[in-house]
Scaffold this motif. Structure first.
Motif, PDB file in Angstrom:
ATOM      1  N   MET A 181      27.124  60.331  33.060  1.00  0.00           N
ATOM      2  CA  MET A 181      25.761  59.982  33.462  1.00  0.00           C
ATOM      3  C   MET A 181      25.689  59.645  34.946  1.00  0.00           C
ATOM      4  O   MET A 181      24.697  59.958  35.615  1.00  0.00           O
ATOM      5  CB  MET A 181      25.254  58.817  32.608  1.00  0.00           C
ATOM      6  CG  MET A 181      25.183  59.167  31.121  1.00  0.00           C
ATOM      7  SD  MET A 181      24.428  57.881  30.098  1.00  0.00           S
ATOM      8  CE  MET A 181      22.703  58.138  30.492  1.00  0.00           C
ATOM      9  N   LYS A 184      25.887  63.016  36.837  1.00  0.00           N
ATOM     10  CA  LYS A 184      24.640  63.778  36.693  1.00  0.00           C
ATOM     11  C   LYS A 184      23.427  62.997  37.206  1.00  0.00           C
ATOM     12  O   LYS A 184      22.284  63.429  37.025  1.00  0.00           O
ATOM     13  CB  LYS A 184      24.417  64.149  35.234  1.00  0.00           C
ATOM     14  CG  LYS A 184      25.515  65.012  34.627  1.00  0.00           C
ATOM     15  CD  LYS A 184      25.645  66.354  35.334  1.00  0.00           C
ATOM     16  CE  LYS A 184      26.739  67.214  34.692  1.00  0.00           C
ATOM     17  NZ  LYS A 184      26.886  68.517  35.394  1.00  0.00           N
ATOM     18  N   LYS A 185      23.698  61.841  37.846  1.00  0.00           N
ATOM     19  CA  LYS A 185      22.635  60.989  38.402  1.00  0.00           C
ATOM     20  C   LYS A 185      21.618  60.586  37.339  1.00  0.00           C
ATOM     21  O   LYS A 185      20.406  60.573  37.573  1.00  0.00           O
ATOM     22  CB  LYS A 185      21.957  61.690  39.586  1.00  0.00           C
ATOM     23  CG  LYS A 185      22.935  62.063  40.703  1.00  0.00           C
ATOM     24  CD  LYS A 185      22.207  62.524  41.938  1.00  0.00           C
ATOM     25  CE  LYS A 185      23.187  62.970  43.026  1.00  0.00           C
ATOM     26  NZ  LYS A 185      24.150  61.938  43.389  1.00  0.00           N
ATOM     27  N   MET A 186      22.152  60.237  36.171  1.00  0.00           N
ATOM     28  CA  MET A 186      21.312  59.791  35.061  1.00  0.00           C
ATOM     29  C   MET A 186      21.358  58.270  34.925  1.00  0.00           C
ATOM     30  O   MET A 186      21.151  57.711  33.854  1.00  0.00           O
ATOM     31  CB  MET A 186      21.770  60.459  33.761  1.00  0.00           C
ATOM     32  CG  MET A 186      21.651  61.970  33.785  1.00  0.00           C
ATOM     33  SD  MET A 186      22.505  62.786  32.396  1.00  0.00           S
ATOM     34  CE  MET A 186      21.556  62.176  31.003  1.00  0.00           C
ATOM     35  N   VAL A 187      21.668  57.594  36.028  1.00  0.00           N
ATOM     36  CA  VAL A 187      21.694  56.137  36.042  1.00  0.00           C
ATOM     37  C   VAL A 187      20.626  55.634  37.006  1.00  0.00           C
ATOM     38  O   VAL A 187      20.149  56.375  37.876  1.00  0.00           O
ATOM     39  CB  VAL A 187      23.083  55.607  36.461  1.00  0.00           C
ATOM     40  CG1 VAL A 187      24.138  55.997  35.448  1.00  0.00           C
ATOM     41  CG2 VAL A 187      23.466  56.102  37.854  1.00  0.00           C
ATOM     42  N   GLU A 203      23.071  50.009  36.968  1.00  0.00           N
ATOM     43  CA  GLU A 203      23.599  51.351  36.676  1.00  0.00           C
ATOM     44  C   GLU A 203      23.951  51.513  35.201  1.00  0.00           C
ATOM     45  O   GLU A 203      23.961  52.623  34.684  1.00  0.00           O
ATOM     46  CB  GLU A 203      24.862  51.612  37.503  1.00  0.00           C
ATOM     47  CG  GLU A 203      24.609  52.119  38.894  1.00  0.00           C
ATOM     48  CD  GLU A 203      25.887  52.547  39.588  1.00  0.00           C
ATOM     49  OE1 GLU A 203      25.818  52.914  40.771  1.00  0.00           O
ATOM     50  OE2 GLU A 203      26.969  52.522  38.954  1.00  0.00           O
ATOM     51  N   THR A 206      21.210  52.803  31.450  1.00  0.00           N
ATOM     52  CA  THR A 206      21.110  54.065  30.703  1.00  0.00           C
ATOM     53  C   THR A 206      22.380  54.375  29.904  1.00  0.00           C
ATOM     54  O   THR A 206      22.270  54.846  28.763  1.00  0.00           O
ATOM     55  CB  THR A 206      20.760  55.234  31.651  1.00  0.00           C
ATOM     56  OG1 THR A 206      21.647  55.216  32.786  1.00  0.00           O
ATOM     57  CG2 THR A 206      19.319  55.123  32.131  1.00  0.00           C
ATOM     58  N   ALA A 210      22.454  54.950  25.874  1.00  0.00           N
ATOM     59  CA  ALA A 210      23.071  56.155  25.307  1.00  0.00           C
ATOM     60  C   ALA A 210      24.102  55.785  24.236  1.00  0.00           C
ATOM     61  O   ALA A 210      24.170  56.415  23.171  1.00  0.00           O
ATOM     62  CB  ALA A 210      23.719  56.975  26.418  1.00  0.00           C
TER      63      ALA A 210
END
Length: 444
Positions: A181, A184-187, A203, A206, A210
């Motif tokens: 994450m 993939k810059k999903m934080v 950070e 997320t 998940a």
């Protein structure tokens, strides 16, 4: 024989060394090793506390019986054993945090937040919490200081060694989710003006969500079968743990460790990450039996190898150091004298690299053979009850005979056996040292 050793050396250099080097540098194995290293001080202290409150002074048929100790334990044991419960009794908490911290750092993530993420993941799978009514029972009041009402209770059955495999697997999965994450810059990224500690903690929002989404349905399904995830995983690994407590398994570990050392790699450091969950699980079983006053079941537990096999370090090289210190060759005699004192505390790098043992076909024979002989003798001595089983952890730098005495709850037979194995190793190494002397003379 020389042709065989040459072929073996070539095979080791070509195939085993690259493989072992990759294993030694593998991130997950490094994190696993670090997790146990971080936890070890707590586990050693907890084991020592358990030892102190279970000294062999309570059997009236024994000459060691002491009434004052029986009275002291009757009055205070329940309170004094508490440090054991919050160290060895929750070892999986320490290990899970340590793995997360180490693996996160290796991935260039924040180690502290990674450690908390793996701790959260482990508690999600292994520590069910519920509210239960507390009856006005005198025993409940004395223990919990709660007189009626409701009380939050956490199921702690799997926080000890029973949860180790769950802690390991869950920690790896949690950090891989965190890394994915983050990559993939999903934080959630806060502005640079926000203090770094707060930014790093956000950070995790997320990744936490998940993990909840992934774990909660699995948790619910497993619990619907009447089990918890750690129980399911322990049942899966039960055949491996059972098979590990056998002489062939011990000899296989010794073989791998010493072949790696022969190749110049720290064999114990490579293998310890794999065997630690097993030997600590076995140790927890032994400690539970000790607490209950039952027969101690496991042989390969805790520091069995340190107490009876690695006497002076891998290869049982204390005997080699003593044999070399009596050598007629100046080089070997100097290295032997230099290595004897560190060898007493199981530090044998001066001998391993000074003799050297690495890539030395003459010394490799006893370097492998002595530990195998030691392990076999010790195995049958413990199996037949001649010496006590391991019930406590002691620091690896403790001299072998002293470690044997302490780890077995003051089994004098263990002390005598360990001293005898040091003497035996000296006599086995001596003729090989003399052969090595002659080879050095021919080279000069």
């Amino acid at each position: 024989m020389n042709k065989f050793m040459t072929k073996f050396t070539n095979f080791t250099e070509k195939h085993l060394m690259p493989l072992a080097s990759k294993m030694a540098n593998q991130k997950h194995l490094t994190a696993l090793k670090d997790g146990f290293v971080f936890a070890m001080p707590f586990l050693i202290v907890g084991s020592f506390i358990l030892l102190l409150v279970n000294l062999p002074f309570t059997d009236k048929a024994s000459p060691l019986y002491m009434q004052w100790y029986v009275d002291l334990m009757s009055a205070h044991k329940a309170n004094w054993v508490q440090p054991f419960y919050v160290s060895m009794g929750v070892m999986s908490l320490f290990v899970s945090f340590g793995i997360g911290y180490s693996l996160s750092n290796q991935y260039k993530l924040n180690g502290i937040t990674g450690g908390f993420l793996t701790l959260f993941t482990f508690l999600m799978t292994s520590a069910k919490l519920d509210w239960v009514p507390m009856a006005k029972d005198p025993q409940v009041i004395n223990v919990f200081h709660v007189d009626g009402g409701w009380m939050p209770v956490m199921d702690a059955r799997y926080l000890d060694a029973n949860g180790l495999f769950t802690a390991i697997i869950g920690s790896f999965i949690a950090i891989e989710i965190y890394r994915f994450m983050a990559t993939k810059k999903m934080v959630i990224k806060l502005p640079d003006s926000v203090p770094p500690a707060i930014a790093k903690s956000f950070e995790l929002l997320t990744p936490i969500i998940a993990i909840i989404i992934i774990l909660q349905p699995i948790n619910n399904w497993v619990q619907s079968t009447g089990k918890m995830i750690p129980k399911l995983i322990m049942d899966t690994f039960a055949p491996l743990i059972s098979a590990s407590d056998s002489l062939p398994a011990v000899l296989l570990i010794i073989l791998i460790v010493h072949i790696l050392w022969f190749a110049g790699l720290h064999g114990v450091n490579v293998v310890v990450a794999i065997i630690n969950p097993i030997i600590l699980s076995n140790l927890a079983v032994n400690q539970a039996a000790l607490q209950a006053g039952d027969k101690i079941p496991k042989i390969l537990a805790g520091g069995f190898l340190d107490a009876f096999v690695y006497l002076g370090g891998a290869g049982a090289t204390l005997g080699l150091a003593i044999a070399m210190s009596r050598s007629k060759t100046d080089h070997l005699r100097s290295i032997g004298k230099l290595g004897t004192i560190p060898g007493l505390f199981n530090i044998n790098e001066p001998i391993i690299f000074g003799a050297p043992v690495v890539m030395n076909p003459i010394l490799f024979i006893p370097f492998l053979g002595v530990p195998i002989i030691n392990a076999t003798i010790a195995w049958y001595a413990v199996k037949t009850g001649l010496v006590g089983k391991i019930v406590s952890l002691v620091p690896w730098t403790t001299p072998g005979p002293v470690a044997a005495l302490l780890a077995t709850n003051f089994s004098v037979g263990a002390l005598i056996l360990s001293v005898g194995l040091v003497i035996l190793s000296y006599f086995i190494y001596t003729p090989f040292v003399k052969v090595y002397e002659k080879s050095l003379e021919l080279e000069n």
